[in-house]
Design an enzyme around this catalytic site. Structure first.
Site, PDB file in Angstrom:
ATOM      1  N   GLY A 178      57.172  43.911  37.041  1.00 56.11           N
ATOM      2  CA  GLY A 178      56.973  43.858  35.454  1.00 56.11           C
ATOM      3  C   GLY A 178      57.087  44.998  34.755  1.00 56.11           C
ATOM      4  CD  GLU A 236      57.529  40.256  36.140  1.00 57.86           C
ATOM      5  OE1 GLU A 236      56.348  40.885  35.459  1.00 57.86           O
ATOM      6  OE2 GLU A 236      56.606  40.395  37.974  1.00 57.86           O
ATOM      7  CB  ILE A 279      56.679  29.221  51.852  1.00 59.69           C
ATOM      8  CG1 ILE A 279      57.063  28.652  53.076  1.00 59.69           C
ATOM      9  CG2 ILE A 279      56.365  27.104  51.305  1.00 59.69           C
ATOM     10  CD1 ILE A 279      56.180  28.356  53.970  1.00 59.69           C
ATOM     11  CB  CYS A 311      33.780  43.445  26.783  1.00 67.82           C
ATOM     12  SG  CYS A 311      33.283  41.611  27.212  1.00 67.82           S
ATOM     13  N   GLY A 365      30.367  47.037  28.766  1.00 67.80           N
ATOM     14  CA  GLY A 365      29.666  48.163  27.927  1.00 67.80           C
ATOM     15  C   GLY A 365      28.934  48.248  26.923  1.00 67.80           C
ATOM     16  CD  GLN A 410      27.297  41.338  27.093  1.00 68.23           C
ATOM     17  OE1 GLN A 410      27.548  41.190  28.742  1.00 68.23           O
ATOM     18  NE2 GLN A 410      28.164  40.485  26.951  1.00 68.23           N
ATOM     19  CD  GLU A 430      26.846  38.422  33.173  1.00 64.20           C
ATOM     20  OE1 GLU A 430      27.082  38.850  32.194  1.00 64.20           O
ATOM     21  OE2 GLU A 430      27.676  38.652  34.104  1.00 64.20           O
ATOM     22  CG  HIS A 467      38.125  43.222  26.785  1.00 62.40           C
ATOM     23  ND1 HIS A 467      37.778  44.127  27.997  1.00 62.40           N
ATOM     24  CD2 HIS A 467      37.507  42.014  26.549  1.00 62.40           C
ATOM     25  CE1 HIS A 467      36.958  42.836  28.181  1.00 62.40           C
ATOM     26  NE2 HIS A 467      36.503  41.888  28.103  1.00 62.40           N
ATOM     27  CD  GLU A 494      40.101  47.088  27.228  1.00 64.24           C
ATOM     28  OE1 GLU A 494      39.821  46.969  26.340  1.00 64.24           O
ATOM     29  OE2 GLU A 494      39.902  45.942  28.509  1.00 64.24           O
TER      30      GLU A 494
END
Ligand code: GLN
Length: 556
Positions: A19, A140, A148, A381, A383, A385, A405, A507, A509
C-alpha cells in the site's frame, strides 16, 4: 481518456508495505505533474471490510462518499491528492455480488456464468471506473501471488496487458529479499520463486520492488535481474526506512519514477519533491516531543487505528514536534485514581472511535481525569460520546447517564439512535457514513482550530447526541460548538474552563495528511505542547526536593 495502468501485485509474504509502495509511486508521479488515481483489490469474499473486526482487518477507512474501505486507501489519500470513492476499493465479494445480481436479472441471457470471462470482465470494468482526468491508475492487488483467492484479479491484469499493450500497462511486483542471519546474507530465492509463480500466470513483471531490511547491492540486483528476466535498472532496492514518508524519496533515488515513465512512454517532467524532503527533515529532526495517552480498545493491534496514528504524527509535525503515543488499554482503568496513575505523565489524552461496551467505563475515568486536571483532551466519535456521558454523570448530576449502545435501559439516554426515531435506519445500512457538513460556533476551540465556520468531515457511527438533554448539559456548562446545518445532529462538544477539551462525532483523522496536518490534530497536539512547557517551567521553578521533571520533557 484511457489512463495508463500500473498494476502492483506482491509476492513471498503479505505485509510487505504494498500500500505504501503504491501510494509512493502515486506521490512520485504527482511530483512530476501527472494526475493519478489508485485502486485496491481485496481478494476476500466480504463485500466490504465494514463488518470485519479490527483484529482481522485493521482500520476501516472511510471515504468522502461514505464507503467503508481498506486502510491502504488511507495511505493513498495521505501520499497523493487523489480523492477516493467506493470505486477505489474492490473486493471479490463485491465483484460477485454484482455478477449474481445480473445473473438473477437474466442479464447473461441463458449463458453459463464463469470465472473467465464473466468474473474477469467484471474486474476489468472495475479497473475502468476511474476519474475522467486520471492519467495514471495505480492498481494494488491485495494478497500474495500464489493464493487461490487472488487468481481472478491476476488473470484480469494479464488480460489488461493484452488489450492495452505494454506502453499502457505496467507490472510492478513487490517482493521480499530476506536477510538470513546464519548465512549472513540476503537471499534472492523467494523472489525468484514468486516471479516464477507470476510467470506461470502469464505475467512477466516489468519492475521488481525488492523489500529488505538493508540496501540491495549491485551484484545482488544483477543476480535477481538475470533470474527474473528483468533489466538490472528495474530491480529496485526498497529497504526499510524509519518513516513511511521517506519512501517516495528513497524510490526516487533508485530512479523508480524514471523507469516507470520510460516504460509507459510518458514525458519525464522535472520532479518537485521538495515538500516531501522538507517533511522528512522535520520528521527526523523534531524540536521536541509531545506525549499523548490514547485510552482505547484494540490498542495492541498496530493497524486498528492507522489513520489516527498518522494524524497525531501530523499534528505534532505542525509544531515541529514528534508525537509519542502511549496506548492504554481502557479496561485497565478501574477508577479515576488508576487513570491518574496511567496518565499523570502524558501531555494530552485521546479517546478514539470504537464499538461495544467493553472498556467504556475506563475511557470515562480517563476523560474525567483529563477534564478535572485540565489536561488537553480530544475525543473522537466514541470519545465524544463518552465525554458527553462523563459530563452528564459527573457534572450535570445524572449518575446513570449512558448511551443506549451500552445500556439500553438507562434513565438518561444522552447518546441514542436518533435516526431510528427519524425512520432513517433500515436493516443493513445502519451507519451514518461519509462526509457531512457542520457549522461551528464562533470563538470555540473548533472555530479557532479550523479558522472558519463551515466544515465538512467524515462519519462512521450509529448513535448520536440526544438533543433532549442539551438544555440540562448546557446549563451544567457543556458547550455545543458544532452542529449539522439542519440542526438535527450535534457534531462537537467542548468543556468550559479548560485549556483544550473537544469531542467530535466525526473522524477527522481520515482527512489529515503529512503535508496538511488536520487543524484539530494540530490544535490538540499544540495544546499538549503548551501544557508540557507550563509543567516543565513549574518544575524548574520548584525547589529540587519537589521531585524530577515530568518524564515527557526528559527525552527531548
Ligand atoms: N459506537 C459508537 C456509534 O456507533 C461510536 C462509533 C465510532 O466510534 N466510530 O455511534
Amino acid at each position: 481518456m484511457t489512463p495508463k495502468y500500473i498494476f502492483v501485485p506482491g509476492g513471498v509474504v503479505s505485509a510487505l508495505g504494498k500500500g505504501v509502495a503504491a501510494a509512493s509511486i502515486g506521490c512520485l508521479l504527482e511530483s512530476r505533474g501527472y494526475r493519478v488515481t489508485l485502486q485496491k483489490c481485496d481478494p476476500y469474499l466480504n463485500v466490504d471490510p465494514g463488518t470485519m473486526s479490527p483484529f482481522q482487518h485493521g482500520e476501516v477507512y472511510v471515504t468522502e462518499d461514505g464507503a467503508e474501505t481498506d486502510l491502504d486507501l488511507g495511505h493513498y489519500e495521505r501520499f497523493t491528492n487523489a480523492t477516493l470513492t467506493r470505486d477505489n476499493n474492490w473486493t471479490t465479494g463485491r465483484i460477485y455480488e454484482s455478477i449474481l445480481t445480473k445473473e438473477r436479472r437474466g442479464d447473461y441471457l441463458g449463458k453459463t456464468v464463469q470465472v473467465i470471462p464473466h468474473v474477469t470482465d467484471e474486474i476489468k470494468a472495475a479497473f475502468r471506473k476511474v476519474p475522467e482526468d486520471a492519467q495514471v491508475a495505480i492498481i494494488e492487488i491485495g494478497g500474495t501471488v500464489g493464493d487461490i483467492e487472488s487468481l481472478p484479479f491476476l488473470e484480469a491484469i494479464r488480460q489488461m496487458r493484452l488489450e492495452l499493450g505494454p506502453e499502457s500497462t505496467l507490472f510492478v511486483h513487490v517482493t521480499l529479499v530476506p536477510f538470513i542471519p546464519t548465512a549472513g546474507e540476503l537471499k534472492t530465492k523467494p523472489t525468484q520463486h514468486s516471479v516464477k509463480e507470476l510467470l506461470s500466470l502469464g505475467i512477466q513483471p516489468d519492475l521488481l520492488l525488492c523489500r529488505s531490511d538493508r540496501r540491495i547491492a549491485r551484484e545482488l540486483k544483477a543476480k535477481i535481474a538475470l533470474f527474473c528476466n528483468v533489466p538490472e535498472s528495474r530491480v529496485i532496492s526498497a529497504q526499510d526506512v524509519a518513516s513511511i514518508y521517506a519512501v517516495p524519496a528513497e524510490f526516487a533515488k533508485e530512479n523508480l519514477d524514471l523507469e516507470i515513465l520510460r516504460l509507459l512512454k510518458l514525458e519525464a517532467r522535472p520532479p518537485d519533491l521538495q515538500p516531501w524532503l522538507d517533511l522528512i527533515q522535520r520528521i527526523y529532526h523534531p524540536a521536541g516531543e509531545a506525549r499523548i495517552g490514547i485510552v482505547g480498545k484494540y490498542v495492541q493491534l498496530e493497524d486498528a487505528y492507522k489513520s489516527l496514528r498518522e494524524a497525531l504524527l501530523h499534528g505534532g509535525l505542525a509544531h515541529n514536534h514528534r508525537t509519542v503515543l502511549e496506548w492504554i488499554e481502557a479496561e485497565e482503568l478501574d477508577s479515576v485514581e488508576t487513570a491518574a496513575k496511567h496518565l499523570r505523565h502524558v501531555d494530552g489524552v485521546l479517546v478514539p472511535g470504537g464499538f461495544g461496551k467493553r472498556g467504556i467505563q475506563g475511557m470515562i475515568y480517563g476523560i474525567q481525569y483529563a477534564r478535572e486536571n485540565k489536561v488537553p483532551y480530544f475525543g473522537i466519535c466514541l470519545g465524544m460520546q463518552c465525554a458527553t456521558i462523563e459530563y452528564a454523570r459527573n457534572v450535570a448530576g445524572m449518575p446513570l447517564a449512558d448511551s443506549t449502545e451500552f445500556d439500553p435501559q438507562t434513565p438518561h439516554r444522552v447518546i441514542y439512535k436518533l435516526r431510528e426515531l427519524l425512520g432513517v435506519e433500515e436493516m443493513g445500512g445502519t451507519m451514518r457514513l461519509g462526509a457531512w457538513p457542520c457549522k461551528l460556533a464562533p470563538g470555540s476551540f473548533a472555530h479557532r482550530a479550523y479558522g472558519k465556520l463551515d466544515i465538512s468531515e467524515r462519519h462512521r457511527h450509529r448513535y448520536e447526541f440526544n438533543c433532549d438533554y442539551e438544555p440540562a448539559l448546557v446549563r451544567a456548562g457543556l458547550k455545543i460548538t458544532g452542529r449539522s446545518p439542519d440542526g438535527h445532529y450535534v457534531e462537537i462538544v467542548e468543556a468550559p474552563d479548560h485549556p483544550w477539551f473537544l469531542g467530535c462525532q466525526f473522524h477527522p483523522e481520515f482527512k489529515s495528511k503529512p503535508l496538511a496536518p488536520h487543524p484539530l490534530f494540530a490544535a490538540f497536539v499544540g495544546a499538549a505542547i503548551e501544557r508540557q512547557k507550563a509543567r516543565s517551567q513549574a518544575a524548574s521553578e520548584r525547589p529540587q526536593a519537589a521531585g524530577p521533571a515530568p518524564s515527557s520533557s526528559l527525552r527531548i
